[in-house]
Design a protein around this motif. Structure first.
Motif, PDB file in Angstrom:
ATOM      1  N   UNK A 163       2.945 -28.118  -3.445  1.00  0.00           N
ATOM      2  CA  UNK A 163       3.579 -26.809  -2.897  1.00  0.00           C
ATOM      3  C   UNK A 163       2.251 -25.670  -2.576  1.00  0.00           C
ATOM      4  N   UNK A 164       2.107 -25.343  -1.575  1.00  0.00           N
ATOM      5  CA  UNK A 164       1.124 -24.261  -1.045  1.00  0.00           C
ATOM      6  C   UNK A 164       1.067 -23.166  -1.790  1.00  0.00           C
ATOM      7  N   UNK A 165       2.449 -22.761  -2.387  1.00  0.00           N
ATOM      8  CA  UNK A 165       2.446 -21.365  -3.154  1.00  0.00           C
ATOM      9  C   UNK A 165       1.794 -21.666  -4.304  1.00  0.00           C
ATOM     10  N   UNK A 166       1.609 -22.907  -4.956  1.00  0.00           N
ATOM     11  CA  UNK A 166       1.077 -22.869  -6.116  1.00  0.00           C
ATOM     12  C   UNK A 166      -0.575 -23.275  -6.109  1.00  0.00           C
ATOM     13  N   UNK A 167      -0.789 -23.754  -4.928  1.00  0.00           N
ATOM     14  CA  UNK A 167      -2.306 -24.190  -4.588  1.00  0.00           C
ATOM     15  C   UNK A 167      -3.010 -22.940  -4.112  1.00  0.00           C
ATOM     16  N   UNK A 168      -2.618 -21.864  -3.298  1.00  0.00           N
ATOM     17  CA  UNK A 168      -3.217 -20.934  -2.814  1.00  0.00           C
ATOM     18  C   UNK A 168      -3.287 -19.741  -3.623  1.00  0.00           C
ATOM     19  N   UNK A 169      -4.234 -19.364  -3.868  1.00  0.00           N
ATOM     20  CA  UNK A 169      -4.445 -18.043  -4.811  1.00  0.00           C
ATOM     21  C   UNK A 169      -4.399 -16.844  -4.174  1.00  0.00           C
ATOM     22  N   UNK A 170      -4.016 -15.787  -4.942  1.00  0.00           N
ATOM     23  CA  UNK A 170      -4.064 -14.312  -4.318  1.00  0.00           C
ATOM     24  C   UNK A 170      -5.620 -14.042  -3.659  1.00  0.00           C
ATOM     25  N   UNK A 171      -6.704 -14.348  -4.188  1.00  0.00           N
ATOM     26  CA  UNK A 171      -7.998 -14.289  -3.778  1.00  0.00           C
ATOM     27  C   UNK A 171      -8.121 -15.156  -2.304  1.00  0.00           C
ATOM     28  N   UNK A 172      -7.425 -16.148  -2.189  1.00  0.00           N
ATOM     29  CA  UNK A 172      -7.439 -16.976  -0.773  1.00  0.00           C
ATOM     30  C   UNK A 172      -7.140 -15.904   0.231  1.00  0.00           C
ATOM     31  N   UNK A 173      -5.993 -15.187   0.130  1.00  0.00           N
ATOM     32  CA  UNK A 173      -5.457 -14.373   1.054  1.00  0.00           C
ATOM     33  C   UNK A 173      -6.168 -13.070   1.152  1.00  0.00           C
ATOM     34  N   UNK A 174      -6.820 -12.605   0.278  1.00  0.00           N
ATOM     35  CA  UNK A 174      -7.302 -11.236   0.206  1.00  0.00           C
ATOM     36  C   UNK A 174      -8.170 -10.728   1.485  1.00  0.00           C
ATOM     37  N   UNK A 175      -8.020  -9.585   1.913  1.00  0.00           N
ATOM     38  CA  UNK A 175      -8.674  -9.100   2.883  1.00  0.00           C
ATOM     39  C   UNK A 175      -9.195  -7.473   2.449  1.00  0.00           C
ATOM     40  N   UNK A 176     -10.047  -7.059   3.291  1.00  0.00           N
ATOM     41  CA  UNK A 176     -10.626  -5.555   3.093  1.00  0.00           C
ATOM     42  C   UNK A 176      -9.400  -4.679   3.171  1.00  0.00           C
ATOM     43  N   UNK A 177      -9.120  -3.997   2.190  1.00  0.00           N
ATOM     44  CA  UNK A 177      -8.137  -2.943   2.184  1.00  0.00           C
ATOM     45  C   UNK A 177      -7.799  -1.932   3.233  1.00  0.00           C
ATOM     46  N   UNK A 178      -8.997  -1.535   3.825  1.00  0.00           N
ATOM     47  CA  UNK A 178      -9.025  -0.498   5.352  1.00  0.00           C
ATOM     48  C   UNK A 178      -8.124   0.556   4.919  1.00  0.00           C
ATOM     49  N   UNK A 179      -8.102   1.340   3.801  1.00  0.00           N
ATOM     50  CA  UNK A 179      -7.419   2.338   3.276  1.00  0.00           C
ATOM     51  C   UNK A 179      -5.840   2.156   3.428  1.00  0.00           C
ATOM     52  N   UNK A 180      -5.406   0.977   3.295  1.00  0.00           N
ATOM     53  CA  UNK A 180      -3.885   0.770   3.299  1.00  0.00           C
ATOM     54  C   UNK A 180      -3.282   1.371   1.949  1.00  0.00           C
ATOM     55  N   UNK A 181      -2.127   1.631   2.137  1.00  0.00           N
ATOM     56  CA  UNK A 181      -1.566   2.098   0.715  1.00  0.00           C
ATOM     57  C   UNK A 181      -1.186   0.835  -0.095  1.00  0.00           C
ATOM     58  N   UNK A 182      -1.543   0.923  -1.254  1.00  0.00           N
ATOM     59  CA  UNK A 182      -1.378  -0.339  -2.245  1.00  0.00           C
ATOM     60  C   UNK A 182      -0.401   0.255  -3.190  1.00  0.00           C
ATOM     61  N   UNK A 183       0.577  -0.803  -3.327  1.00  0.00           N
ATOM     62  CA  UNK A 183       1.758  -0.384  -4.440  1.00  0.00           C
ATOM     63  C   UNK A 183       1.669  -1.341  -5.680  1.00  0.00           C
ATOM     64  N   UNK A 184       0.826  -2.388  -5.894  1.00  0.00           N
ATOM     65  CA  UNK A 184       0.891  -3.195  -7.070  1.00  0.00           C
ATOM     66  C   UNK A 184      -0.473  -3.729  -7.306  1.00  0.00           C
ATOM     67  N   UNK A 185      -0.739  -4.355  -8.294  1.00  0.00           N
ATOM     68  CA  UNK A 185      -1.925  -4.970  -8.639  1.00  0.00           C
ATOM     69  C   UNK A 185      -1.659  -6.338  -8.783  1.00  0.00           C
ATOM     70  N   UNK A 186      -2.568  -7.354  -8.484  1.00  0.00           N
ATOM     71  CA  UNK A 186      -2.444  -8.792  -8.642  1.00  0.00           C
ATOM     72  C   UNK A 186      -3.778  -9.565  -8.926  1.00  0.00           C
ATOM     73  N   UNK A 187      -3.861 -10.404  -9.841  1.00  0.00           N
ATOM     74  CA  UNK A 187      -5.157 -11.050 -10.122  1.00  0.00           C
ATOM     75  C   UNK A 187      -5.612 -12.085  -9.160  1.00  0.00           C
ATOM     76  N   UNK A 188      -6.927 -11.842  -8.677  1.00  0.00           N
ATOM     77  CA  UNK A 188      -7.395 -12.842  -7.691  1.00  0.00           C
ATOM     78  C   UNK A 188      -7.153 -14.503  -7.989  1.00  0.00           C
TER      79      UNK A 188
END
Length: 349
Positions: A276-301
């Motif tokens: 399952x891709x959801x279990x293989x792909x990590x948060x850090x794999x999808x991470x991009x520069x924040x670019x000033x976006x409003x962030x609502x929560x935290x997640x471990x890479x």
């Protein structure tokens, strides 16, 4: 990997061939021919090329998994790295030093002080207690009784076996015996840790618990680890990067997400099609520069994106990614849901 780290061990064009005269094929002339052609020539003349021109690097603090089906050459390769099996050709560099050129005495000292090894069969001495088993390699190093006992008790506590110091192996469960094997291998403080199918003899529930324990220990100890397994789910769960072997040859190296999203060939694709891709792909794999976006929560890479689904269902639109390392990164809920959609489509085909 997300950061530059020094290379702890490097494997350069390593071969292991069994047969009547394998050394004949690795002279300066023959070794320069195409590896596939040389492997085929070896087979046609009655030799077994168990490891074919293997090359990779493992960074300090990395978990590098070598996986493949039975007979793929993975266990032979890891034994070549420690010279429990002598390679037929190539280089194995530990901190830049070629292990194939060190003397027998030097190699013994390296194994005693620099390397830890854990194997499938635990290898505990049945007549020794847990404490004595864990302290045994320190006795070989001629440490004092006080130093041996202190270090052994520390390692026993680390793997969660406090109170079982006086037990004998036959009084322990399979999972507890494997914990003793892990504690013993860690007692010498190895810089490089080899684990050859360490959990394959355990039942599924205990195996999962030992994987959890292994991940917990690595977060604390940050060892350089080469981990052998035939289990794709186990490989994807514990690996920073992995190499997939077939018929003695490494066919692909990459992060779990790279391999499942971009398999090198049909063999790798079939190997990974049920992951399952959801279990293989990590948060850090999808991470991009924040670019000033409003962030609502935290997640471990290092967390799987599967862990974000309940929070997205609760209304979270984006996540700041930890650790930040001075750079603000984010993952948008929409990117996670796009992977979910892709996974559903992929698995319905």
């Amino acid at each position: 990997m997300t950061e530059l780290r020094s290379i702890k061990i490097a494997c350069r064009n390593v071969w292991k061939a069994y047969g009547s005269r394998p050394a004949f094929y690795f002279d300066s002339r023959g070794y320069k021919i195409d590896p596939d052609a040389l492997a085929e020539r070896l087979r046609s003349e009655g030799h077994l090329p168990a490891v074919v021109d293997a090359s990779f690097e493992v960074a300090t603090g990395e978990i590098f998994v070598i996986m493949g089906l039975s007979g793929s050459g993975k266990s032979t390769l890891v034994r070549c790295l420690s010279r429990l099996v002598e390679p037929s050709a190539g280089e194995i560099l530990l901190d830049g030093r070629d292990l194939l050129k060190v003397s027998g005495k030097e190699l013994i000292e390296l194994r005693r002080h620099e390397m830890g090894m854990v194997f499938q069969n635990f290898g505990l001495l049945p007549h020794l207690t847990v404490l004595e088993n864990v302290a045994f390699p320190l006795k070989i190093q001629k440490k004092s009784p006080k130093e041996r006992e202190g270090r052994a008790r520390e390692m026993i506590a680390l793997v969660g076996l406090d109170g079982r110091e006086a037990s004998f192996p036959h009084q322990l469960s399979g999972g507890q015996q494997q914990r003793v094997g892990i504690a013993r291998s860690l007692a010498v403080g190895p810089a490089l840790w080899f684990l050859d199918e360490p959990f394959s003899a355990l039942d599924p529930l205990i195996r999962r618990q030992m994987q959890d324990e292994f991940i917990r220990l690595q977060k604390m100890l940050k060892k350089t680890i080469i981990f052998i397994t035939h289990d794709i789910a186990e490989a994807f769960r514990v690996a920073d990067r992995l190499a997939i072997m077939r018929a003695g040859k490494i066919v692909q190296i990459g992060r779990p997400s790279d391999i499942v999203l971009n398999p090198a060939d049909d063999y790798v694709a079939q190997f990974t099609e049920d992951m399952p891709l959801l279990r293989v792909i990590k948060v850090g794999d999808l991470a991009t520069p924040a670019d000033g976006a409003e962030l609502y929560d935290e997640a471990d890479a290092s967390a799987s994106i599967e862990e974000l689904i309940p929070r997205i269902a609760g209304g979270v639109k984006s996540f700041s990614v930890l650790p930040a390392n001075g750079v603000r990164r984010m993952v948008a809920a929409a990117d996670v849901l796009a992977v979910l959609k892709r996974d559903v489509c992929r698995r319905s085909l």
